[in-house]
Design a protein around this motif. Structure first.
Motif, PDB file in Angstrom:
ATOM      1  N   ASP A 151       0.821  -1.211   0.000  1.00  0.00           N
ATOM      2  CA  ASP A 151       0.000   0.000   0.000  1.00  0.00           C
ATOM      3  C   ASP A 151       0.854   1.260   0.000  1.00  0.00           C
ATOM      4  OD1 ASP A 151      -2.224  -1.567   0.039  1.00  0.00           O
ATOM      5  OD2 ASP A 151      -2.728  -1.226   2.142  1.00  0.00           O
ATOM      6  N   GLN A 152       1.880   1.269   0.842  1.00  0.00           N
ATOM      7  CA  GLN A 152       2.694   2.484   0.969  1.00  0.00           C
ATOM      8  C   GLN A 152       3.517   2.738  -0.288  1.00  0.00           C
ATOM      9  OE1 GLN A 152       4.603   3.793   4.405  1.00  0.00           O
ATOM     10  NE2 GLN A 152       3.278   2.722   5.857  1.00  0.00           N
ATOM     11  N   VAL A 153       4.090   1.700  -0.861  1.00  0.00           N
ATOM     12  CA  VAL A 153       4.917   1.890  -2.058  1.00  0.00           C
ATOM     13  C   VAL A 153       4.061   2.351  -3.229  1.00  0.00           C
ATOM     14  CG1 VAL A 153       6.337   0.695  -3.766  1.00  0.00           C
ATOM     15  CG2 VAL A 153       6.719   0.290  -1.332  1.00  0.00           C
ATOM     16  N   ILE A 154       2.925   1.700  -3.438  1.00  0.00           N
ATOM     17  CA  ILE A 154       2.055   2.112  -4.539  1.00  0.00           C
ATOM     18  C   ILE A 154       1.528   3.526  -4.305  1.00  0.00           C
ATOM     19  CG2 ILE A 154      -0.172   1.665  -5.637  1.00  0.00           C
ATOM     20  CD1 ILE A 154       0.439  -1.309  -5.417  1.00  0.00           C
ATOM     21  N   GLY A 155       1.155   3.825  -3.061  1.00  0.00           N
ATOM     22  CA  GLY A 155       0.672   5.168  -2.758  1.00  0.00           C
ATOM     23  C   GLY A 155       1.705   6.244  -3.027  1.00  0.00           C
ATOM     24  N   ALA A 156       2.975   5.919  -2.793  1.00  0.00           N
ATOM     25  CA  ALA A 156       4.037   6.904  -2.990  1.00  0.00           C
ATOM     26  C   ALA A 156       4.254   7.247  -4.456  1.00  0.00           C
ATOM     27  CB  ALA A 156       5.340   6.387  -2.379  1.00  0.00           C
ATOM     28  N   HIS A 157       3.820   6.356  -5.366  1.00  0.00           N
ATOM     29  CA  HIS A 157       4.119   6.569  -6.790  1.00  0.00           C
ATOM     30  C   HIS A 157       2.871   6.715  -7.654  1.00  0.00           C
ATOM     31  CE1 HIS A 157       8.451   5.857  -6.394  1.00  0.00           C
ATOM     32  NE2 HIS A 157       8.117   4.962  -5.486  1.00  0.00           N
ATOM     33  N   SER A 158       1.706   6.632  -7.054  1.00  0.00           N
ATOM     34  CA  SER A 158       0.486   6.669  -7.856  1.00  0.00           C
ATOM     35  C   SER A 158       0.315   7.989  -8.594  1.00  0.00           C
ATOM     36  CB  SER A 158      -0.734   6.405  -6.974  1.00  0.00           C
ATOM     37  OG  SER A 158      -0.804   7.356  -5.922  1.00  0.00           O
ATOM     38  N   SER A 159       0.846   9.063  -8.042  1.00  0.00           N
ATOM     39  CA  SER A 159       0.713  10.361  -8.702  1.00  0.00           C
ATOM     40  C   SER A 159       1.620  10.506  -9.918  1.00  0.00           C
ATOM     41  CB  SER A 159       1.005  11.496  -7.711  1.00  0.00           C
ATOM     42  OG  SER A 159       2.352  11.422  -7.250  1.00  0.00           O
ATOM     43  N   GLN A 160       2.594   9.580 -10.052  1.00  0.00           N
ATOM     44  CA  GLN A 160       3.534   9.666 -11.176  1.00  0.00           C
ATOM     45  C   GLN A 160       2.990   9.021 -12.446  1.00  0.00           C
ATOM     46  OE1 GLN A 160       7.042   8.379  -8.223  1.00  0.00           O
ATOM     47  NE2 GLN A 160       7.727   8.650 -10.320  1.00  0.00           N
ATOM     48  N   VAL A 161       1.887   8.312 -12.324  1.00  0.00           N
ATOM     49  CA  VAL A 161       1.349   7.574 -13.470  1.00  0.00           C
ATOM     50  C   VAL A 161      -0.096   7.996 -13.691  1.00  0.00           C
ATOM     51  CG1 VAL A 161       2.877   5.609 -13.185  1.00  0.00           C
ATOM     52  CG2 VAL A 161       0.681   5.636 -11.990  1.00  0.00           C
ATOM     53  N   ASN A 162      -0.531   7.872 -14.918  1.00  0.00           N
ATOM     54  CA  ASN A 162      -1.892   8.260 -15.280  1.00  0.00           C
ATOM     55  C   ASN A 162      -2.652   7.028 -15.753  1.00  0.00           C
ATOM     56  OD1 ASN A 162      -4.175   9.756 -15.950  1.00  0.00           O
ATOM     57  ND2 ASN A 162      -3.404  10.237 -18.004  1.00  0.00           N
ATOM     58  N   LYS A 163      -3.675   6.662 -14.993  1.00  0.00           N
ATOM     59  CA  LYS A 163      -4.521   5.508 -15.332  1.00  0.00           C
ATOM     60  C   LYS A 163      -3.691   4.253 -15.544  1.00  0.00           C
ATOM     61  CE  LYS A 163      -8.150   8.300 -17.435  1.00  0.00           C
ATOM     62  NZ  LYS A 163      -8.976   8.556 -18.648  1.00  0.00           N
ATOM     63  N   LEU A 164      -2.695   4.074 -14.700  1.00  0.00           N
ATOM     64  CA  LEU A 164      -1.825   2.911 -14.808  1.00  0.00           C
ATOM     65  C   LEU A 164      -1.822   2.180 -13.476  1.00  0.00           C
ATOM     66  CD1 LEU A 164       0.278   1.402 -16.583  1.00  0.00           C
ATOM     67  CD2 LEU A 164       2.016   2.849 -15.536  1.00  0.00           C
ATOM     68  N   ARG A 165      -2.094   0.891 -13.490  1.00  0.00           N
ATOM     69  CA  ARG A 165      -2.126   0.100 -12.272  1.00  0.00           C
ATOM     70  C   ARG A 165      -0.710  -0.345 -11.928  1.00  0.00           C
ATOM     71  NH1 ARG A 165      -6.334  -3.002  -9.949  1.00  0.00           N
ATOM     72  NH2 ARG A 165      -5.671  -3.500  -7.816  1.00  0.00           N
TER      73      ARG A 165
END
Length: 640
Positions: A151-165
């Motif tokens: 959760d923490q790792v994905i949360g830290a980088h979710s803003s760097q990608v657009n509509k990408l899981r």
């Protein structure tokens, strides 16, 4: 679209954690053509790094993540990846394989694989987003469980990608604490579990790898690929085995296994128990626990399960995004290991123990097996209650097993001993012969006394007692592949045909474990070959598919000899050579001397040393390894 290497992205990511640097490296096309991908290609790269002196938990042992040509394509059930290194639990070639979505995410991020070397001075994690690579501090993640790390790792980088899981692999506390059978975890309860790859990752202080991207895998003949894909999907959707798995999940193996004596009870000392069989089955899971099915990448089976537990308290964070507390699983091995194997009939208890393994990053097979050995020694009077810290390990009592999972992950008290594996536990109590291991690997929950050829699989595969190296039991139960010479035999037969069938089954799985495709979705041989050729342009036929598999099988065996394996390692442990007078095994015990003699002859292996003979190496295009395996003077003796 074509490239010089269709089916591959053509590059690996190299990471040196000691220096804190990374770079792209072209994929070796010769390696790929000989060893395909997955565990086969991983083993070939591993051979460039390891010697008999390589410390499995030292900086010189590489940690290799490898995909295969099918991974990330539309091929059904091609959402897998392999992790390869020298194993800290067996000290031989280690490998683990996992499904889910991370393998395709690595490919879509732009890479066929990752080779990690060195050792970071402090905890780090790696991000690979649209081909952009970066190492990050992970001190704040060290000590977190798998789900919270994800959760923490994905949360830290979710803003760097657009509509990408984004997808991650992580280790939990077990990997950080170098438990010898720690797993590499991904998605939710998916695990590259066997042979301690999580401990290797922990030794490098690498907490996680997060991936995402939109790279396309080049296809040699897209039109032909689509045609074979349609045919494969039609078959997979209607296949009776697949339909059963879709309905029940992998616990279907218990419904069938108890009939044959394939499912072990009370640490391999029984093969039946009506009270256990009445509760540990697919009906119990479906009627009392199941919330939803969970598929891997592009998988029409959805054999994964999320379940609720009425009798055990679970925090909401157990499965990300759930409105009510749920846990992943249990699949067959976990369900049996924490129930029948310790004489218990509590499927919810088994699911909860499996959930703890997922949280902490543990191989559920080796964990439950090692705990099961302690139960056996306790019930045999070999280990006293005082010696097991006051636990009542009477058969059927699941509560201590649950508590021991926590102790193993954190190496607390007796958990420190259990964290070393079954062989270490048996030696500690002075009974090394009672550990049901092969080459140091704890046996999974398919009893070779149920199917003669499975005994050969366990005895001779490279990573030890390993049902994934050859599911002979499935062939004899009807999953035949006549085009590849895999057909029905009597399950306790001991003819030369058994040795031939065992070898073919193992070579077939060496190929599918390298391509990579899930064992549960055999798409028919014609479609498998058609998909592979349309993707890669190699033009292989049935014979070449099996030759590729055999080359991979033999190469891993050669690498094991470099790392210290001997002919004596091809064996079954003592408890698996004792008759069970009642139950589905029907009192059968495989004659290993007879079976191995025929098997070595079929393979072209030297009966005295167990090494592949020079003629076999030349036939498989492995002549360059002749001098290493057969020093001057030895080769002529083997040939004679």
């Amino acid at each position: 679209m074509t490239t010089t290497l269709p089916g591959y992205l053509g590059k690996l990511l190299r990471v040196d954690l000691t220096a804190g640097r990374w770079w792209d490296e072209p994929l070796n096309p010769e390696y790929a053509r000989q060893f395909v991908g997955g565990s086969g290609l991983g083993a070939r790269y591993l051979a460039d790094y390891v010697t008999a002196d390589t410390d499995p938990l030292g900086p010189d042992n590489p940690l290799i993540f490898m995909t295969g040509p099918f991974v990330g394509t539309q091929t059904p059930a091609a959402g897998r990846y392999s992790v390869v290194a020298r194993s800290p639990s067996t000290r031989l070639t280690g490998e683990a394989n996992s499904g889910g979505h991370w393998g395709p995410a690595l490919r879509h991020a732009g890479y066929d694989g990752i080779i990690v070397t060195g050792q970071a001075p402090r905890p780090v994690y790696l991000s690979i987003l649209h081909g952009q690579v970066e190492l990050h501090d992970a001190a704040h993640l060290w000590g977190l469980n798998h789900y919270d790390t994800q959760d923490q790792v994905i949360g830290a980088h979710s803003s760097q990608v657009n509509k990408l899981r984004l997808r991650t692999v992580t280790i939990g506390p077990a990997g950080e604490n170098l438990v010898k059978y720690a797993a590499v975890m991904n998605d939710h309860g998916r695990a590259a579990a066997r042979t301690g790859m999580g401990a290797v990752m922990g030794s490098k202080r690498l907490k996680a790898i997060v991936c995402g991207g939109k790279a396309e895998i080049p296809t040699y003949d897209p039109a032909a690929f689509k045609e074979y894909l349609r045919a494969a999907m039609r078959f997979v959707v209607d296949d009776i085995f697949v339909v059963g798995l879709r309905m029940t999940g992998t616990i279907l193996g218990a419904d069938v296994g108890f009939m044959y004596g394939d499912t072990p009870v009370r640490y391999f000392t029984a093969s039946e128990d009506p009270g256990i069989e009445a509760q540990i089955n697919s009906a119990t899971l479906l009627d009392t626990m199941l919330d939803r099915q969970v598929p891997c990448f592009r998988c029409p089976i959805s054999c994964g399960r999320e379940v609720h537990l009425d009798n055990y308290e679970v925090e909401r964070s157990a499965v990300t995004g759930s409105e009510t507390p749920r846990v992943d699983g249990p699949e067959y091995e976990t369900a049996i290991g924490f129930s029948a194997f310790i004489g218990a009939n509590d499927l919810q208890g088994a699911a909860y123990a499996g959930h703890l393994c997922n949280l902490h990053g543990l191989d559920t097979i080796s964990t439950s097996h090692t705990i099961g050995l302690l139960y056996y020694l306790y019930n045999q009077g070999i280990a006293s209650r005082e010696q097991v810290e006051g636990y009542d390990l009477s058969w059927g009592n699941v509560t201590p097993a649950i508590e021991l999972v926590e102790k193993i992950a954190h190496r607390q008290g007796i958990g420190d001993l259990l964290a070393e594996g079954a062989d270490a536990v048996a030696r500690h109590f002075g009974v090394p012969e009672l550990a049901v291991t092969v080459k140091g690997l704890e046996a999974p929950y398919h009893d070779p006394r149920a199917f003669s050829g499975q005994a050969l699989v366990y005895a001779t595969t490279s990573r030890g007692a390993d049902h994934m190296a050859g599911d002979y039991y499935e062939v004899i139960r009807g999953r035949i592949v006549p085009e590849l010479g895999m057909d029905l035999l009597e399950r306790h037969e001991e003819s030369r045909e058994v040795a031939e069938l065992a070898a073919r089954t193992m070579d077939y799985r060496s190929f599918t474990n390298s391509a990579i495709m899930c064992h549960f979705e055999d798409v028919q041989a014609e479609n498998l070959v058609g998909l592979f050729n349309a993707l890669t342009g190699w033009g292989v036929d049935y014979e070449e598919i099996m030759r590729l598999g055999e080359r991979i099988s033999v190469f891993k065996r050669m690498l094991n000899f470099r790392l210290g394996a001997t002919r004596a390692d091809d064996r079954l442990p003592k408890l698996l050579q004792q008759k069970l007078e009642t139950g589905g095994t029907e009192g059968y015990v495989p004659d290993m001397d007879h079976l191995l003699s025929m098997y070595y002859n079929v393979r072209g292996w030297d009966p005295a040393t167990g090494k592949p003979c020079p003629e076999a190496l030349q036939r498989l295009g492995l002549g360059a390894w002749l001098k290493e395996l057969w020093p001057a003077g030895d080769a002529s003796a083997a040939s004679a």
